[in-house]
Design a protein around this motif. Structure first.
Motif, short mmCIF file in Angstrom:
data_model
loop_
_atom_site.label_atom_id
_atom_site.label_comp_id
_atom_site.label_asym_id
_atom_site.label_seq_id
_atom_site.Cartn_x
_atom_site.Cartn_y
_atom_site.Cartn_z
N ARG A 1 59.04 26.45 40.27
CA ARG A 1 57.76 26.93 39.77
C ARG A 1 56.69 26.86 40.85
NH1 ARG A 1 56.73 25.57 33.46
NH2 ARG A 1 58.74 26.35 32.67
N ALA A 2 55.87 27.91 40.90
CA ALA A 2 54.69 27.92 41.76
C ALA A 2 53.47 27.70 40.88
CB ALA A 2 54.59 29.24 42.52
N SER A 3 52.41 27.19 41.49
CA SER A 3 51.26 26.83 40.67
C SER A 3 49.96 26.92 41.46
CB SER A 3 51.43 25.40 40.13
OG SER A 3 51.58 24.48 41.21
N ALA A 4 48.88 26.70 40.76
CA ALA A 4 47.56 26.57 41.36
C ALA A 4 46.83 25.47 40.60
CB ALA A 4 46.79 27.88 41.27
N TYR A 5 45.88 24.87 41.26
CA TYR A 5 45.14 23.82 40.56
C TYR A 5 43.68 23.81 40.96
CZ TYR A 5 45.60 21.02 44.86
OH TYR A 5 45.55 20.57 46.15
N VAL A 6 42.88 23.33 40.03
CA VAL A 6 41.49 22.95 40.30
C VAL A 6 41.48 21.43 40.24
CG1 VAL A 6 39.20 22.82 39.27
CG2 VAL A 6 40.35 25.03 39.51
N ARG A 7 40.97 20.81 41.28
CA ARG A 7 41.00 19.35 41.36
C ARG A 7 39.59 18.80 41.61
NH1 ARG A 7 45.34 17.41 45.26
NH2 ARG A 7 46.58 17.61 43.35
N PHE A 8 39.28 17.77 40.84
CA PHE A 8 38.07 17.01 41.08
C PHE A 8 38.49 15.73 41.78
CE2 PHE A 8 37.22 19.89 37.65
CZ PHE A 8 35.94 20.34 37.92
N PRO A 9 38.33 15.71 43.10
CA PRO A 9 38.92 14.63 43.90
C PRO A 9 38.22 13.30 43.70
CG PRO A 9 37.56 16.04 45.27
CD PRO A 9 37.61 16.69 43.93
N LEU A 10 39.03 12.26 43.83
CA LEU A 10 38.52 10.90 43.72
C LEU A 10 39.12 10.05 44.83
CD1 LEU A 10 38.71 10.29 39.87
CD2 LEU A 10 36.61 10.33 41.24
N ALA A 11 38.31 9.27 45.48
CA ALA A 11 38.82 8.32 46.46
C ALA A 11 39.46 7.14 45.73
CB ALA A 11 37.67 7.82 47.34
N LYS A 12 40.32 6.44 46.43
CA LYS A 12 40.98 5.29 45.82
C LYS A 12 39.97 4.21 45.45
CE LYS A 12 45.48 6.00 47.96
NZ LYS A 12 46.55 5.43 48.82
N THR A 13 38.82 4.22 46.10
CA THR A 13 37.78 3.23 45.82
C THR A 13 36.73 3.75 44.84
OG1 THR A 13 36.56 4.04 47.76
CG2 THR A 13 38.07 2.18 48.10
N PRO B 1 43.05 33.28 41.04
CA PRO B 1 41.61 33.48 41.28
C PRO B 1 40.77 33.32 40.02
CG PRO B 1 42.91 35.16 42.38
CD PRO B 1 43.85 34.43 41.48
N HIS B 2 41.35 33.70 38.87
CA HIS B 2 40.61 33.56 37.62
C HIS B 2 40.34 32.09 37.31
CE1 HIS B 2 42.68 37.58 36.45
NE2 HIS B 2 41.60 37.77 37.18
N LEU B 3 41.33 31.23 37.56
CA LEU B 3 41.14 29.80 37.34
C LEU B 3 39.97 29.28 38.18
CD1 LEU B 3 42.02 27.02 36.25
CD2 LEU B 3 43.64 26.88 38.17
N ASN B 4 39.91 29.69 39.41
CA ASN B 4 38.83 29.27 40.29
C ASN B 4 37.48 29.78 39.79
OD1 ASN B 4 37.73 28.07 42.67
ND2 ASN B 4 37.68 30.08 43.64
N GLU B 5 37.44 31.04 39.36
CA GLU B 5 36.19 31.63 38.88
C GLU B 5 35.68 30.92 37.63
OE1 GLU B 5 37.13 35.70 38.29
OE2 GLU B 5 37.45 36.13 40.43
N ILE B 6 36.59 30.65 36.70
CA ILE B 6 36.19 29.97 35.47
C ILE B 6 35.70 28.56 35.77
CG2 ILE B 6 37.04 29.05 33.27
CD1 ILE B 6 38.96 31.46 33.17
N ALA B 7 36.38 27.87 36.67
CA ALA B 7 35.94 26.52 37.04
C ALA B 7 34.54 26.54 37.64
CB ALA B 7 36.94 25.90 38.01
N GLU B 8 34.27 27.53 38.50
CA GLU B 8 32.93 27.62 39.09
C GLU B 8 31.87 27.85 38.02
OE1 GLU B 8 33.30 30.75 41.94
OE2 GLU B 8 33.88 29.39 43.58
N ARG B 9 32.21 28.67 37.04
CA ARG B 9 31.25 28.95 35.97
C ARG B 9 31.01 27.72 35.09
NH1 ARG B 9 33.61 33.11 34.22
NH2 ARG B 9 34.68 32.29 32.37
N VAL B 10 32.08 26.99 34.81
CA VAL B 10 31.94 25.80 33.95
C VAL B 10 31.20 24.69 34.68
CG1 VAL B 10 33.24 23.96 32.81
CG2 VAL B 10 33.97 26.33 32.55
N VAL B 11 31.55 24.44 35.91
CA VAL B 11 30.94 23.33 36.67
C VAL B 11 29.49 23.65 37.01
CG1 VAL B 11 31.08 22.00 38.81
CG2 VAL B 11 33.16 22.59 37.56
N ALA B 12 29.22 24.91 37.32
CA ALA B 12 27.85 25.36 37.59
C ALA B 12 27.13 24.50 38.61
CB ALA B 12 27.05 25.39 36.28
N GLY B 13 27.85 24.13 39.67
CA GLY B 13 27.22 23.40 40.76
C GLY B 13 27.01 21.92 40.52
#
Length: 304
Positions: free
Chosen positions: A144-156, A185-197
């Motif tokens: 399977r191939a995939s794409a993801y939107v990630r909200f990164p977190l440091a271990k600390t 690309p749609h996943l990325n666009e929707i994430a940008e709209r939801v997060v809104a900066g």
């Protein structure tokens, strides 16, 4: 013996026929190949002679097979022999020698390699090693191939940062949960709209992976649980790098090739890969030593 193909060209106009000579001609040598016609077999009859040299019936038959009448075919073969004798004067021309060398090499490759290396047994142990390198193409589970939107977190990351990343990922996951046929690309666009900066997030494409390895379990388990291409896992997923929203972009079914299918799929690549080894074996049989002048090779970069 393959029948000759005759091409008689009438030259008219100022330009004439042929190619212009290069500024520096290569040193001349003897005729690049015998120019006297040879019979197709023991039963091939002589139907004419041109200046004492034979014209064979096999030539006439070959021309007749291409639509000429018997008389036309005979005339064409006589004309061809006439022009072949006239062409002897050009036998040592640099362009003729080059083209002849090229044709001879092409014939060697066609007859001694292309025609003789077409079965796995022709390649010996090389074939077995090629199969080992191509096991993933011969038999594999679902990939399977995939794409993801990630909200990164440091271990600390602090609890507050953890909560904020999870909440944003959950919002994005909810926004795309009902989508069908979603593309990366749609996943990325929707994430940008939801997060809104409100925060920065990562977006990435992931090439095909098998479920047996290559992906961490926290990512692989939801990815291989998605029902259809173009859908996402319904909730945000915590991985070692942050909170993810995962989209299934491509699915490659499990495959196990039959012996015939293995040959069809692997043989073309094996044939290309084996050629340098075959050429080296030819050099060894001929006792030919190859010497590369390493100091001169860089000079080729300046040659136009």
């Amino acid at each position: 013996m393959r029948p000759p193909v005759l091409l008689l060209i009438a030259c008219t106009g100022v330009a004439g026929c042929g190619t212009a000579s290069s500024p520096q001609q290569a040193p001349q040598s003897g005729p690049p190949a015998p120019l006297v016609a040879t019979p197709a077999g023991a039963e091939d009859v002589v139907v004419a002679k041109v200046n004492g040299r034979p014209v064979y019936g096999s030539c006439v038959q070959a021309q007749s097979a291409r639509g000429a009448t018997k008389q036309q075919a005979l005339e064409q073969c006589v004309d061809f022999e006439l022009l072949a004798q006239h062409a002897v004067a050009f036998a040592t021309d640099a362009d003729v020698v080059h083209e002849t060398r090229t044709a001879l090499v092409s014939t060697v490759i066609a007859r001694d390699y292309e025609d003789k290396y077409n079965q796995p047994t022709d390649f010996g142990a090389f074939w077995d090693r090629a199969l080992d390198r191509n096991r993933h193409r011969i038999a594999h589970g679902e990939a399977r191939a995939s794409a993801y939107v990630r909200f990164p977190l440091a271990k600390t990351a602090s609890p507050a940062e953890e909560t904020a990343a999870r909440n944003l990922a959950t919002e994005v996951a909810a926004a795309v949960a009902g989508e069908r046929g979603l593309m990366a690309p749609h996943l990325n666009e929707i994430a940008e709209r939801v997060v809104a900066g409100r925060a920065k997030f990562e977006f990435s494409l992931v090439p095909p992976y098998l479920n047996e390895g290559g992906l961490v379990e926290e990512y692989a388990k939801p990815l291989f649980g998605i029902s259809d291409v173009g859908r996402t896992w319904p909730s945000a997923v915590r991985s070692g790098w942050g909170w993810d929203v995962i989209l299934l972009t491509e699915l490659f079914p499990a495959e196990k090739l039959s012996p015939t299918e293995i040959v069809e799929k692997v043989l073309p690549d094996v044939k290309r890969s084996y050629f340098p080894l075959w050429a080296a074996q030819v050099a060894q049989r001929l006792g030919v030593a190859v010497k590369i002048y390493d100091d001169n090779v860089p000079l080729l970069e300046d040659v136009e």
